[in-house]
Design an enzyme around this catalytic site. Sequence first.
Site: not given
Length: 240
Positions: A14, A82, A85, A147, A151, A177
């Site tokens: 991306i 962006n 991991i 994660y 996010k 996304p």
Amino acid sequence: MARVAVVTGGTRGIGEAISVALRDAGMTVAANYAGNDQKASEFTERTGIKAYKWDVSDFDACLEGCRRIEEELGQIDVVVNNAGITRDATMKRMTRDLWDEVLHVNLGGCFNMAKSVWDGMNARKYGRIVNIGSINGQAGQYGQVNYAAAKSGIHGFTKALAQEGAAKGITVNAIAPGYIDTDMVSAVPANVLEKIVARIPVGRLGQAHEIARGVAFLVADEAGFVTGSTLSINGGQHMY
């Protein structure tokens, strides 16, 4: 003079698509990467975009990386956070190191990069910051407490920082996304991937260029009335 944009994690997947889209929009792009020198070299040869190596979880490295880019290319007007991991594990198997590593890169990197350019953007009364979140930061995901937390934190970070920048001509937005056809997703076992696609109303994985198109819109000069927003690009999988 062309706007200068920095894309973290900008040489693959991306990130590469974003770097190329911003280059094609007339910006001077610097692509950050953390580890794979060969891939970064191939990226630069293929795209003509210069790559800069540092770890976004290292605050001092971000300061130095941005200083070097401004010295070589000009003042930074655009930052796309962006870099990210995964270190997946259920809570039973999750270690503190796995938690810290993901939080420091995925969320800490956003702070480090924004802090590195914030004073300059304030002084010039112009800036565009786009943070790449995730559908899993909106909806959660089994085995991804680190994660998903990082996010999800990005989405809150975006809204708060947008309020600070609004009066100074700095917009701060996020893109979340869904499942995108990248090397990371391609590594998922075929039977699991089939189940993922079955949950996406449009019936396919997304493409990296579709995320890049969203970024290109948000960083444009004409997008100055859009701030504090999260643009979900997920094929209708999660409507948030």
